[in-house]
Design a protein around this motif. Structure first.
Motif, PDB file in Angstrom:
ATOM      1  N   UNK A  52       0.848  -1.194   0.000  1.00 12.83           N
ATOM      2  CA  UNK A  52       0.000   0.000   0.000  1.00 12.83           C
ATOM      3  C   UNK A  52       0.881   1.241   0.000  1.00 12.83           C
ATOM      4  N   UNK A  53       0.628   2.145  -0.961  1.00 10.81           N
ATOM      5  CA  UNK A  53       1.405   3.385  -1.019  1.00 10.81           C
ATOM      6  C   UNK A  53       0.458   4.571  -0.888  1.00 10.81           C
ATOM      7  N   UNK A  54       0.962   5.606  -0.227  1.00  7.23           N
ATOM      8  CA  UNK A  54       0.159   6.808  -0.014  1.00  7.23           C
ATOM      9  C   UNK A  54       0.099   7.603  -1.316  1.00  7.23           C
ATOM     10  N   UNK A  55      -1.110   7.975  -1.706  1.00  5.28           N
ATOM     11  CA  UNK A  55      -1.286   8.747  -2.939  1.00  5.28           C
ATOM     12  C   UNK A  55      -2.194   9.939  -2.625  1.00  5.28           C
ATOM     13  N   UNK A  56      -1.597  11.120  -2.680  1.00  6.29           N
ATOM     14  CA  UNK A  56      -2.313  12.356  -2.296  1.00  6.29           C
ATOM     15  C   UNK A  56      -3.602  12.546  -3.087  1.00  6.29           C
ATOM     16  N   UNK A  57      -3.626  12.007  -4.299  1.00  9.25           N
ATOM     17  CA  UNK A  57      -4.793  12.245  -5.163  1.00  9.25           C
ATOM     18  C   UNK A  57      -6.067  11.607  -4.622  1.00  9.25           C
ATOM     19  N   UNK A  58      -5.926  10.664  -3.694  1.00  9.64           N
ATOM     20  CA  UNK A  58      -7.120  10.015  -3.155  1.00  9.64           C
ATOM     21  C   UNK A  58      -7.564  10.600  -1.816  1.00  9.64           C
ATOM     22  N   UNK A  59      -6.902  11.663  -1.390  1.00  4.72           N
ATOM     23  CA  UNK A  59      -7.388  12.390  -0.201  1.00  4.72           C
ATOM     24  C   UNK A  59      -8.508  13.339  -0.642  1.00  4.72           C
ATOM     25  N   UNK A  60      -9.398  13.682   0.271  1.00  8.75           N
ATOM     26  CA  UNK A  60     -10.581  14.479  -0.079  1.00  8.75           C
ATOM     27  C   UNK A  60     -10.475  15.897   0.458  1.00  8.75           C
ATOM     28  N   UNK A  61     -11.160  16.864  -0.167  1.00 11.36           N
ATOM     29  CA  UNK A  61     -11.114  18.240   0.330  1.00 11.36           C
ATOM     30  C   UNK A  61     -11.685  18.368   1.737  1.00 11.36           C
ATOM     31  N   UNK A  62     -12.634  17.501   2.064  1.00 15.25           N
ATOM     32  CA  UNK A  62     -13.172  17.452   3.427  1.00 15.25           C
ATOM     33  C   UNK A  62     -13.466  15.985   3.714  1.00 15.25           C
ATOM     34  N   UNK A  63     -12.973  15.493   4.828  1.00 16.94           N
ATOM     35  CA  UNK A  63     -13.082  14.055   5.131  1.00 16.94           C
ATOM     36  C   UNK A  63     -14.168  13.809   6.175  1.00 16.94           C
TER      37      UNK A  63
END
Ligand code: NAP
Ligand code: G4F
Length: 334
Positions: free
Chosen positions: A268-279
């Motif tokens: 599993x790698x962290x990918x900023x593109x899958x973070x949301x503007x509000x979680x």
């Protein structure tokens, strides 16, 4: 033979609900929207027993026509633009379908078929930035996405048509639920498919966003049964449907990778593109009212669900079926 109309019948929940209701002896009408290629994959086992009616929640006229033609006794409104990240990309479409679509259906019922019982697919996303833990029917809403806001509107319109016009209109506030039929972009399916791909040598990493988000996650088949139970009650009401447990995305990875004999930390790698503007950081429901009034409780545990999904995806990929990678279509530029 009672008749049920299901909008969103081609979706995950629609397929489980249609199967369940056919088993009870209902005539099932499934509303399907027009497309250049209609995908009925999830209905494969029951396609010849579901009556398909062309319609769209964007079009008031077709809803009226379908109710006039089939005179359903029960209407399950499961259709929606249901993926949260898409709701930032397409906020207006999400509002038209997921919010105003509910009003279009309620108006059609009020004018054409007021005796029908109505189920609205509300969502734990309405709780968003949660005001209370665990969340129950009376917990105030604080949506964190256009999707969550659209669901709040649909929920309150359902309550208003119940109180203003006496419709038998019920809102099921369902927490996350998955299955082997889950859309490919939702996190538990992305993980199960990722595990299967890695196990079979078709991929070597799985990019994900926020691993610390927590969800209350059950099996879609169990949740379809709860929808039907709600409409069998004499009085319409609101119900939370949940397991009462919460698990982080990290735990989902741990369970799914371990089931295949792998360590998630290697892949599993962290990918900023899958973070949301509000979680939405934490969802955990209190299903005690559903237990008390409906006699409902989930049969499949979270771990069993994750194992079921990994096993199904291993079988899917071994069968040589091509699975499109749709998970990057809605990544969010920050
Ligand atoms: P899903 O797999 O995404 O299915 C959505 C369905 O809606 C599909 O059949 C889709 O048709 C249909 N649809 C989309 N736009 C439409 C339109 N304009 N007119 C008519 N139909 C349209 O969703 P799901 O997981 O089964 O969820 C069912 C419902 O429960 C949704 O309302 C969702 O928001 C809600 N919900 C889901 C969860 C969950 O964890 N699964 C939790 C709480 C609430 P196509 O096949 O043509 O795209
Ligand atoms: O699987 P998700 O996209 O589902 P989300 O946003 O909870 O919405 C689902 O459940 C709702 C009920 O609460 C439904 F109403 C809605 O229709 C849908 O079925 O994301 C779950 C969590 C989020 O916190 C997200 O940030 O997983 C986190 N996550 C981390 N990495 C990811 C990823 N989500 C997705 N989709 N993809 C990732 O790579």
């Amino acid at each position: 033979m009672p008749t049920a109309l299901i909008t969103g019948v081609t979706g995950q929940d629609g397929s489980y609900l249609a199967e369940f209701m056919l088993g009870l002896g209902y005539q099932v009408i499934g509303m399907v929207r027009r497309a250049s290629v209609v995908r009925l994959d999830r209905l494969e086992a029951i396609q010849d027993r579901v009556i398909l009616a062309q319609g769209d929640l964007l079009d008031q006229v077709c809803l009226v026509r379908i109710l006039q033609e089939y005179e359903p006794d029960e209407i399950y409104n499961l259709a929606a633009q249901s993926f949260v990240p898409t709701s930032w990309h397409q906020p207006i479409l999400t509002g038209e379908v997921t919010a105003l679509g509910v009003t279009r259906m309620l108006e059609a019922i009020r004018t054409v078929r007021p005796s029908a019982r109505f189920y609205q697919a509300s969502s734990s996303e309405m709780f968003g930035k949660v005001r209370e833990v665990p969340q129950k029917e009376t917990t105030p809403f604080y949506p964190r996405s256009p999707y969550g806001a659209a669901k709040v509107y649909g929920h309150w319109m359902t309550v208003n048509y119940r109180e203003s016009y006496g419709l038998h209109a019920t809102s099921g506030i369902l927490f996350n639920h998955g299955s082997p039929r889950r859309g490919l972009e939702f996190v538990e399916r992305k993980i199960s498919l990722g595990v299967a791909s890695i196990k079979l040598g078709l991929a070597d990493k799985l990019p994900l966003g926020n691993l610390e988000a927590r969800r209350d996650m059950g099996f879609a088949g169990d949740y379809a049964r709860a929808m039907w139970l709600m409409l069998q009650q004499d009085e319409p009401d609101d119900y939370v449907v949940a397991t009462g447990e919460t698990h982080s995305v990290r735990e989902m990875c741990d369970i799914a990778f371990s089931h295949a004999g792998l360590d998630y930390q290697d892949y599993v790698v962290r990918d900023e593109r899958f973070f949301r503007p509000a979680e939405v950081d934490l969802l955990v429901g209190d299903p005690s009212k559903a237990g008390r009034v409906l006699g409902w409780e989930p049969q499949i545990t979270f771990t069993e669900l994750m194992h079921m999904m990994v096993d199904a995806d291993l079988e899917l990929l071994r069968s040589d079926e091509r699975v499109p990678d749709v998970t990057e279509m809605t990544t969010l530029r920050r």
